[in-house]
Motif scaffolding. Structure first.
Motif, PDB file in Angstrom:
ATOM      1  N   MET A 156      -0.704   9.902  -2.320  1.00  0.00           N
ATOM      2  CA  MET A 156       0.729   9.237  -2.090  1.00  0.00           C
ATOM      3  C   MET A 156       0.722   9.122  -0.226  1.00  0.00           C
ATOM      4  O   MET A 156       0.239   9.901   0.367  1.00  0.00           O
ATOM      5  CB  MET A 156       1.757  10.073  -2.317  1.00  0.00           C
ATOM      6  CG  MET A 156       3.398   9.704  -1.858  1.00  0.00           C
ATOM      7  SD  MET A 156       4.824  10.516  -2.262  1.00  0.00           S
ATOM      8  CE  MET A 156       4.223  12.178  -1.695  1.00  0.00           C
ATOM      9  N   THR A 157       1.100   7.802  -0.019  1.00  0.00           N
ATOM     10  CA  THR A 157       0.994   7.435   1.435  1.00  0.00           C
ATOM     11  C   THR A 157       2.591   7.095   1.798  1.00  0.00           C
ATOM     12  O   THR A 157       3.066   6.003   1.076  1.00  0.00           O
ATOM     13  CB  THR A 157       0.180   6.523   1.878  1.00  0.00           C
ATOM     14  OG1 THR A 157      -1.084   6.748   1.360  1.00  0.00           O
ATOM     15  CG2 THR A 157       0.213   6.208   3.277  1.00  0.00           C
ATOM     16  N   VAL A 158       3.516   7.716   2.694  1.00  0.00           N
ATOM     17  CA  VAL A 158       4.721   7.246   3.093  1.00  0.00           C
ATOM     18  C   VAL A 158       4.624   6.344   4.058  1.00  0.00           C
ATOM     19  O   VAL A 158       4.481   7.139   5.137  1.00  0.00           O
ATOM     20  CB  VAL A 158       5.477   8.744   3.111  1.00  0.00           C
ATOM     21  CG1 VAL A 158       7.030   8.163   3.425  1.00  0.00           C
ATOM     22  CG2 VAL A 158       5.478   9.415   1.746  1.00  0.00           C
ATOM     23  N   ASP A 159       5.207   5.454   4.183  1.00  0.00           N
ATOM     24  CA  ASP A 159       5.395   4.215   5.133  1.00  0.00           C
ATOM     25  C   ASP A 159       4.248   4.192   6.158  1.00  0.00           C
ATOM     26  O   ASP A 159       4.366   4.266   7.316  1.00  0.00           O
ATOM     27  CB  ASP A 159       6.635   4.754   5.874  1.00  0.00           C
ATOM     28  CG  ASP A 159       7.135   3.677   6.846  1.00  0.00           C
ATOM     29  OD1 ASP A 159       6.809   2.599   6.645  1.00  0.00           O
ATOM     30  OD2 ASP A 159       7.889   4.023   7.850  1.00  0.00           O
ATOM     31  N   GLU A 213      17.572   1.937   0.595  1.00  0.00           N
ATOM     32  CA  GLU A 213      16.902   2.231   1.810  1.00  0.00           C
ATOM     33  C   GLU A 213      15.351   1.854   1.519  1.00  0.00           C
ATOM     34  O   GLU A 213      14.802   1.910   0.591  1.00  0.00           O
ATOM     35  CB  GLU A 213      16.890   3.705   2.282  1.00  0.00           C
ATOM     36  CG  GLU A 213      16.161   4.592   1.373  1.00  0.00           C
ATOM     37  CD  GLU A 213      15.953   5.979   1.734  1.00  0.00           C
ATOM     38  OE1 GLU A 213      15.688   6.380   2.954  1.00  0.00           O
ATOM     39  OE2 GLU A 213      16.401   6.935   0.944  1.00  0.00           O
ATOM     40  N   TYR A 214      14.839   1.397   2.767  1.00  0.00           N
ATOM     41  CA  TYR A 214      13.200   1.067   2.597  1.00  0.00           C
ATOM     42  C   TYR A 214      12.411   2.056   3.279  1.00  0.00           C
ATOM     43  O   TYR A 214      12.385   1.983   4.640  1.00  0.00           O
ATOM     44  CB  TYR A 214      13.225  -0.291   2.888  1.00  0.00           C
ATOM     45  CG  TYR A 214      11.565  -0.940   2.649  1.00  0.00           C
ATOM     46  CD1 TYR A 214      11.224  -1.197   1.635  1.00  0.00           C
ATOM     47  CD2 TYR A 214      10.910  -1.021   3.909  1.00  0.00           C
ATOM     48  CE1 TYR A 214      10.001  -1.602   1.249  1.00  0.00           C
ATOM     49  CE2 TYR A 214       9.753  -1.533   3.475  1.00  0.00           C
ATOM     50  CZ  TYR A 214       9.122  -1.929   2.157  1.00  0.00           C
ATOM     51  OH  TYR A 214       7.546  -2.275   1.965  1.00  0.00           O
ATOM     52  N   LEU A 215      11.785   2.842   2.537  1.00  0.00           N
ATOM     53  CA  LEU A 215      10.692   3.855   3.134  1.00  0.00           C
ATOM     54  C   LEU A 215       9.512   3.629   1.771  1.00  0.00           C
ATOM     55  O   LEU A 215       9.748   4.715   1.252  1.00  0.00           O
ATOM     56  CB  LEU A 215      11.372   5.147   3.312  1.00  0.00           C
ATOM     57  CG  LEU A 215      10.384   6.228   3.833  1.00  0.00           C
ATOM     58  CD1 LEU A 215      10.234   5.473   5.423  1.00  0.00           C
ATOM     59  CD2 LEU A 215      11.145   7.580   3.873  1.00  0.00           C
ATOM     60  N   PRO A 216       8.436   2.807   2.106  1.00  0.00           N
ATOM     61  CA  PRO A 216       7.647   2.561   1.234  1.00  0.00           C
ATOM     62  C   PRO A 216       6.939   3.829   0.822  1.00  0.00           C
ATOM     63  O   PRO A 216       6.289   4.673   1.746  1.00  0.00           O
ATOM     64  CB  PRO A 216       6.904   1.346   1.639  1.00  0.00           C
ATOM     65  CG  PRO A 216       7.334   1.369   3.072  1.00  0.00           C
ATOM     66  CD  PRO A 216       8.308   1.810   3.252  1.00  0.00           C
ATOM     67  N   HIS A 217       6.483   3.953  -0.395  1.00  0.00           N
ATOM     68  CA  HIS A 217       5.539   5.219  -0.766  1.00  0.00           C
ATOM     69  C   HIS A 217       4.584   4.404  -1.666  1.00  0.00           C
ATOM     70  O   HIS A 217       4.911   3.739  -2.952  1.00  0.00           O
ATOM     71  CB  HIS A 217       6.514   5.984  -1.673  1.00  0.00           C
ATOM     72  CG  HIS A 217       7.331   7.014  -1.247  1.00  0.00           C
ATOM     73  ND1 HIS A 217       8.363   6.661  -0.251  1.00  0.00           N
ATOM     74  CD2 HIS A 217       7.385   8.274  -1.158  1.00  0.00           C
ATOM     75  CE1 HIS A 217       8.710   7.662   0.354  1.00  0.00           C
ATOM     76  NE2 HIS A 217       8.309   8.763  -0.063  1.00  0.00           N
ATOM     77  N   ARG A 218       3.315   4.538  -1.408  1.00  0.00           N
ATOM     78  CA  ARG A 218       2.323   3.924  -2.056  1.00  0.00           C
ATOM     79  C   ARG A 218       1.483   5.097  -2.617  1.00  0.00           C
ATOM     80  O   ARG A 218       1.218   6.063  -2.032  1.00  0.00           O
ATOM     81  CB  ARG A 218       1.315   3.268  -0.941  1.00  0.00           C
ATOM     82  CG  ARG A 218       0.160   2.718  -1.432  1.00  0.00           C
ATOM     83  CD  ARG A 218      -0.120   1.463  -1.905  1.00  0.00           C
ATOM     84  NE  ARG A 218      -1.011   0.772  -2.340  1.00  0.00           N
ATOM     85  CZ  ARG A 218      -1.233  -0.122  -3.275  1.00  0.00           C
ATOM     86  NH1 ARG A 218      -0.107  -0.431  -3.947  1.00  0.00           N
ATOM     87  NH2 ARG A 218      -2.308  -0.466  -3.610  1.00  0.00           N
ATOM     88  N   VAL A 219       1.210   4.896  -4.024  1.00  0.00           N
ATOM     89  CA  VAL A 219       0.695   5.812  -4.733  1.00  0.00           C
ATOM     90  C   VAL A 219      -0.468   5.110  -5.491  1.00  0.00           C
ATOM     91  O   VAL A 219      -0.528   4.101  -5.688  1.00  0.00           O
ATOM     92  CB  VAL A 219       1.589   6.526  -5.889  1.00  0.00           C
ATOM     93  CG1 VAL A 219       2.950   7.057  -5.052  1.00  0.00           C
ATOM     94  CG2 VAL A 219       2.137   5.414  -6.808  1.00  0.00           C
TER      95      VAL A 219
END
Length: 124
Positions: free
Chosen positions: A33-36, A85-91
């Motif tokens: 998981m990568t946050v923003d 809210e926009y705080l992208p979480h890439r999984v």
């Protein structure tokens, strides 16, 4: 005189590195998981028997068993209301389930959207 060395690459099953897994698991996944755009966090998840470095392997595996490891079919909380809210979480998830290769990648707009879709799978 120059000496050349060849390195041998040995394929090791994902679950072999975990001493708590005595038998071959039905599912063995590496989750990230990568946050923003920050640094990624990762966890190993083994199912049947449940384990790995994931903080809640049984809950995550309980969600994956009915969909046979197909993360694209997860629908943990389809009616959950999330903020905009926009705080992208890439999984991502890479591994095997019942001998079948698993590859999954998705970007959610925020943590709430991620949990609504995947439940405990990416909460580590």
């Amino acid at each position: 005189m120059r000496a050349f060395f060849a390195a041998a690459v040995v394929a090791v099953p994902l679950f072999a590195a975990h001493p708590a897994v005595a038998e071959t698991p039905v599912g063995a996944l590496i989750l990230t998981m990568t946050v923003d755009g920050g640094a990624p966090t990762a966890a190993k998840l083994f199912c049947d028997p449940d384990g790995g470095t994931h903080t809640t392997p049984t809950q995550a595996c309980d969600l994956l068993r009915p969909v046979r490891g197909d993360l694209g079919r997860l629908t943990h909380g389809p009616g959950q209301i999330c903020t905009k809210e926009y705080l992208p979480h890439r999984v991502t998830a890479v591994g095997v389930w019942e001998g079948k290769p698993i590859r999954y990648a998705r970007t959610f707009g925020n943590r709430c959207e991620m949990i609504a879709a995947t439940g405990a799978v990416f909460t580590f």
